[in-house]
Design a protein around this motif. Structure first.
Motif, PDB file in Angstrom:
ATOM      1  N   UNK A  95       3.525 -31.838 -40.051  1.00 54.10           N
ATOM      2  CA  UNK A  95       3.157 -31.244 -38.818  1.00 54.10           C
ATOM      3  C   UNK A  95       1.901 -32.060 -38.399  1.00 54.10           C
ATOM      4  N   UNK A  96       1.782 -32.496 -37.110  1.00 54.13           N
ATOM      5  CA  UNK A  96       0.525 -33.160 -36.477  1.00 54.13           C
ATOM      6  C   UNK A  96      -0.533 -32.131 -36.632  1.00 54.13           C
ATOM      7  N   UNK A  97      -0.279 -30.887 -36.785  1.00 59.62           N
ATOM      8  CA  UNK A  97      -1.553 -30.089 -36.711  1.00 59.62           C
ATOM      9  C   UNK A  97      -1.894 -29.693 -38.102  1.00 59.62           C
ATOM     10  N   UNK A  98      -1.449 -30.203 -39.081  1.00 61.79           N
ATOM     11  CA  UNK A  98      -1.625 -29.777 -40.405  1.00 61.79           C
ATOM     12  C   UNK A  98      -2.948 -30.760 -40.739  1.00 61.79           C
ATOM     13  N   UNK A  99      -4.213 -30.028 -41.154  1.00 60.52           N
ATOM     14  CA  UNK A  99      -5.241 -30.930 -41.416  1.00 60.52           C
ATOM     15  C   UNK A  99      -5.207 -32.177 -42.537  1.00 60.52           C
ATOM     16  N   UNK A 100      -4.080 -32.160 -43.273  1.00 65.88           N
ATOM     17  CA  UNK A 100      -3.823 -33.238 -44.213  1.00 65.88           C
ATOM     18  C   UNK A 100      -3.066 -34.410 -43.495  1.00 65.88           C
ATOM     19  N   UNK A 101      -2.665 -34.282 -42.290  1.00 71.82           N
ATOM     20  CA  UNK A 101      -1.577 -35.196 -41.467  1.00 71.82           C
ATOM     21  C   UNK A 101      -2.500 -36.392 -41.330  1.00 71.82           C
ATOM     22  N   UNK A 102      -3.737 -36.645 -41.223  1.00 74.27           N
ATOM     23  CA  UNK A 102      -4.049 -37.874 -41.013  1.00 74.27           C
ATOM     24  C   UNK A 102      -4.363 -38.767 -42.271  1.00 74.27           C
ATOM     25  N   UNK A 103      -4.496 -38.056 -43.253  1.00 74.76           N
ATOM     26  CA  UNK A 103      -4.453 -38.968 -44.493  1.00 74.76           C
ATOM     27  C   UNK A 103      -3.066 -39.090 -44.942  1.00 74.76           C
ATOM     28  N   UNK A 104      -2.269 -38.211 -44.894  1.00 74.39           N
ATOM     29  CA  UNK A 104      -0.656 -38.500 -45.044  1.00 74.39           C
ATOM     30  C   UNK A 104      -0.279 -39.629 -44.145  1.00 74.39           C
ATOM     31  N   UNK A 105      -0.624 -39.861 -42.926  1.00 71.71           N
ATOM     32  CA  UNK A 105      -0.314 -40.933 -42.161  1.00 71.71           C
ATOM     33  C   UNK A 105      -0.881 -42.181 -42.780  1.00 71.71           C
ATOM     34  N   UNK A 106      -2.230 -42.225 -42.897  1.00 74.77           N
ATOM     35  CA  UNK A 106      -2.668 -43.460 -43.595  1.00 74.77           C
ATOM     36  C   UNK A 106      -2.048 -43.847 -44.896  1.00 74.77           C
ATOM     37  N   UNK A 107      -1.525 -42.995 -45.910  1.00 73.96           N
ATOM     38  CA  UNK A 107      -1.042 -43.262 -46.993  1.00 73.96           C
ATOM     39  C   UNK A 107       0.234 -43.954 -46.679  1.00 73.96           C
ATOM     40  N   UNK A 108       1.185 -43.321 -45.658  1.00 76.52           N
ATOM     41  CA  UNK A 108       2.359 -43.904 -45.493  1.00 76.52           C
ATOM     42  C   UNK A 108       2.181 -45.144 -44.973  1.00 76.52           C
ATOM     43  N   UNK A 109       1.239 -45.416 -44.356  1.00 79.54           N
ATOM     44  CA  UNK A 109       1.383 -46.760 -43.318  1.00 79.54           C
ATOM     45  C   UNK A 109       0.989 -47.715 -44.410  1.00 79.54           C
ATOM     46  N   UNK A 110      -0.042 -47.311 -45.429  1.00 83.53           N
ATOM     47  CA  UNK A 110      -0.420 -48.354 -46.253  1.00 83.53           C
ATOM     48  C   UNK A 110       0.881 -48.801 -47.291  1.00 83.53           C
ATOM     49  N   UNK A 111       1.724 -47.716 -47.627  1.00 86.57           N
ATOM     50  CA  UNK A 111       2.856 -47.964 -48.497  1.00 86.57           C
ATOM     51  C   UNK A 111       3.810 -49.056 -47.904  1.00 86.57           C
ATOM     52  N   UNK A 112       4.061 -48.949 -46.366  1.00 91.80           N
ATOM     53  CA  UNK A 112       5.146 -49.591 -45.752  1.00 91.80           C
ATOM     54  C   UNK A 112       4.476 -50.848 -44.895  1.00 91.80           C
ATOM     55  N   UNK A 113       3.131 -51.083 -45.314  1.00 91.56           N
ATOM     56  CA  UNK A 113       2.468 -52.330 -44.609  1.00 91.56           C
ATOM     57  C   UNK A 113       3.433 -53.551 -44.508  1.00 91.56           C
ATOM     58  N   UNK A 114       4.000 -53.966 -45.644  1.00 89.02           N
ATOM     59  CA  UNK A 114       5.045 -55.349 -45.489  1.00 89.02           C
ATOM     60  C   UNK A 114       5.846 -55.063 -44.335  1.00 89.02           C
ATOM     61  N   UNK A 115       6.286 -53.905 -44.032  1.00 88.02           N
ATOM     62  CA  UNK A 115       7.327 -54.018 -43.045  1.00 88.02           C
ATOM     63  C   UNK A 115       6.466 -53.985 -41.668  1.00 88.02           C
ATOM     64  N   UNK A 116       5.374 -53.348 -41.800  1.00 84.79           N
ATOM     65  CA  UNK A 116       4.512 -53.464 -40.304  1.00 84.79           C
ATOM     66  C   UNK A 116       4.452 -54.860 -39.964  1.00 84.79           C
ATOM     67  N   UNK A 117       4.027 -55.561 -41.164  1.00 83.71           N
ATOM     68  CA  UNK A 117       3.504 -57.117 -40.923  1.00 83.71           C
ATOM     69  C   UNK A 117       4.650 -58.139 -40.452  1.00 83.71           C
ATOM     70  N   UNK A 118       6.021 -57.789 -41.065  1.00 80.18           N
ATOM     71  CA  UNK A 118       7.047 -58.683 -40.740  1.00 80.18           C
ATOM     72  C   UNK A 118       8.385 -58.185 -40.235  1.00 80.18           C
ATOM     73  N   UNK A 119       8.522 -56.893 -40.024  1.00 80.88           N
ATOM     74  CA  UNK A 119       9.821 -56.741 -39.410  1.00 80.88           C
ATOM     75  C   UNK A 119       9.889 -55.571 -38.567  1.00 80.88           C
ATOM     76  N   UNK A 120       8.899 -54.448 -38.699  1.00 84.50           N
ATOM     77  CA  UNK A 120       8.923 -53.165 -38.119  1.00 84.50           C
ATOM     78  C   UNK A 120       7.752 -53.022 -36.992  1.00 84.50           C
ATOM     79  N   UNK A 121       8.149 -53.059 -35.556  1.00 88.77           N
ATOM     80  CA  UNK A 121       7.329 -52.804 -34.685  1.00 88.77           C
ATOM     81  C   UNK A 121       7.132 -51.392 -34.324  1.00 88.77           C
ATOM     82  N   UNK A 122       6.080 -50.519 -34.392  1.00 89.67           N
ATOM     83  CA  UNK A 122       6.198 -49.258 -34.007  1.00 89.67           C
ATOM     84  C   UNK A 122       5.124 -48.788 -33.051  1.00 89.67           C
ATOM     85  N   UNK A 123       5.084 -47.543 -32.580  1.00 84.66           N
ATOM     86  CA  UNK A 123       4.322 -46.739 -31.696  1.00 84.66           C
ATOM     87  C   UNK A 123       4.280 -45.550 -31.858  1.00 84.66           C
TER      88      UNK A 123
END
Length: 414
Positions: A92-120
């Motif tokens: 849930x975006x209201x979960x206090x842990x959500x910002x950190x979960x988001x950061x860890x997720x993005x770090x894990x999929x960083x290669x996709x973000x750099x080369x294949x997946x444009x997101x918003x």
């Protein structure tokens, strides 16, 4: 999750290009990325935060992005549509842990973000929050993967940054273009009923970027917005709500400030929006909210799917059988994605009037073509729109080659 899988909406039967399942090492929360199709090596689709988000949901959304991209293909545009993709995190975006979960997720999929997946931004995630998180990874943007396809990526980035800074009557331009497209599509369908905008009533479920902008542009066209629903309930007024006042005082997640309600405005329960008497009903918040049971409460002539996958197939069949027009999500809510790329590639500048004209004319044309084809063939608007998608995908594949492998998912697992 509903009994009927949203993946039944996926185009064709081929497996997606790539599926990723991530488990957060701290909380155990899961996140997903599905790349449905690549065009020139890149796919586009937002990232959502929603408690209960599933791989099946993200897969259906990614297939929908393939459709949205294909619909806006025109060989004369600088913008060449990308493949479709989507990301989702079960939090849930209201979960206090959500910002950190988001950061860890993005770090894990960083290669996709750099080369294949444009997101918003998507459901539960604002673009500024996403921008901060990807900047921490050293990425220039959440759409960095597209830069190699641009003639001048520095100029394109400058143009998009300037467009994001544009304000239109107190609201940022990128928060408006999607709802502008929804309103244009709904008004096009309304015109075919013979009901004038100033004689029409609308109800919007969801008052975030998409729902808020849809309500604004329907109201500015003369439509009385008689109901608005947010996470806390439904606000109604049969004489019409003051959309502009409520829009400019909502909270960052689209919550209506009840202290700013006007005379005649009343609060009721959160499910009331579904059965309000109106001509245009806009589900603009969550998926799967109209099902085989509750569809019987709907009294609207037109449903404009501003949310992704809000209407389950059984419900849509019942609605169509009794004459309610369902404008499909992958047409109706496609303008946000298209505006990003029109701006980045240089089909339009960082200008509100240019954006308004391009979005409005494109969405009216797509909707008119869809409804004309549906009438000609005696099929649903969704089926007619899918025919247009298939035609454009074939054209894109002839120009750039097949964007989806003929074998099963590359490394994906379920």
């Amino acid at each position: 999750m509903p009994a009927t899988s949203p993946s039944s909406r996926a185009s064709g039967t081929a497996a997606p290009h790539l599926q990723v399942i991530w488990s957060d090492p701290v909380t155990g929360r899961q996140g997903f990325v599905v790349v449905d199709r690549l065009v020139r090596g890149v796919a586009s689709g937002g990232l959502r935060l929603r408690e209960g988000c599933t791989l099946d949901e993200v897969r259906g959304l990614a297939a929908g992005m393939t459709r949205k991209e294909a619909l806006h293909y025109h060989p004369d545009n600088r913008y060449v549509p990308l493949g479709g993709a989507k990301g989702g995190i079960d939090v849930s975006p209201a979960d206090p842990e959500a910002p950190d979960v988001l950061r860890r997720f993005l770090a894990a999929v960083e290669p996709l973000l750099r080369h294949q997946w444009t997101t918003g931004e998507d459901l539960g995630l604002r673009q500024d929050t996403l921008d901060e998180a990807v900047a921490e990874l050293g990425l220039a943007s959440s759409v960095e993967a597209i830069y190699p396809l641009l003639d001048d990526d520095a100029e394109a980035r400058r143009r998009l940054a300037e467009a994001f800074a544009v304000q239109v009557d107190g609201v940022a331009l990128p928060e408006l273009v999607g709802g502008l497209g929804v309103a244009a599509s709904a008004l096009t369908a309304l015109g075919r009923t013979g009901i004038a905008p100033d004689a029409a009533r609308a109800v919007v479920q969801g008052f975030g970027s998409m729902g808020g902008a849809t309500a604004r542009y329907l109201a500015r066209a003369g439509v009385r917005v008689v109901g608005l629903a947010d996470a806390h309930g439904t606000v109604v007024n049969p004489d019409g709500l003051d959309v502009e006042r409520l829009l400019l005082t909502r909270d960052p997640l689209g919550g209506i400030d009840r202290s700013r309600l006007g005379p005649g405005d009343e609060e009721t329960d959160g499910a009331a929006w579904l059965g309000l008497d109106c001509d245009i009903l806009v589900p603009a918040a969550v998926s799967y909210c109209i099902d085989a049971d509750n569809q019987a409460r709907i009294r609207a002539r037109i449903i404009a799917e501003a949310a992704n996958m809000p209407t389950l197939p059984e419900a849509e069949a019942a609605l169509l059988a009794r004459g309610t027009v369902v404008l499909p999500d992958f047409v109706v809510n496609s303008a946000t994605n298209a505006w990003w790329w029109w701006t980045l590639f240089g089909d339009i500048g960082a200008d509100a009037e240019e954006a308004h004209h391009k979005v409005s004319t494109s969405m009216r044309r797509l909707t008119e073509e869809m409804l004309n084809e549906a009438s000609r063939l005696g099929v649903s608007p969704r089926q007619a729109a899918q025919r247009a998608v298939d035609t454009r995908l074939a054209e894109i594949e002839r120009r750039f080659g097949a964007g989806r492998p003929l074998t099963a998912s590359a490394g994906g697992r379920e």
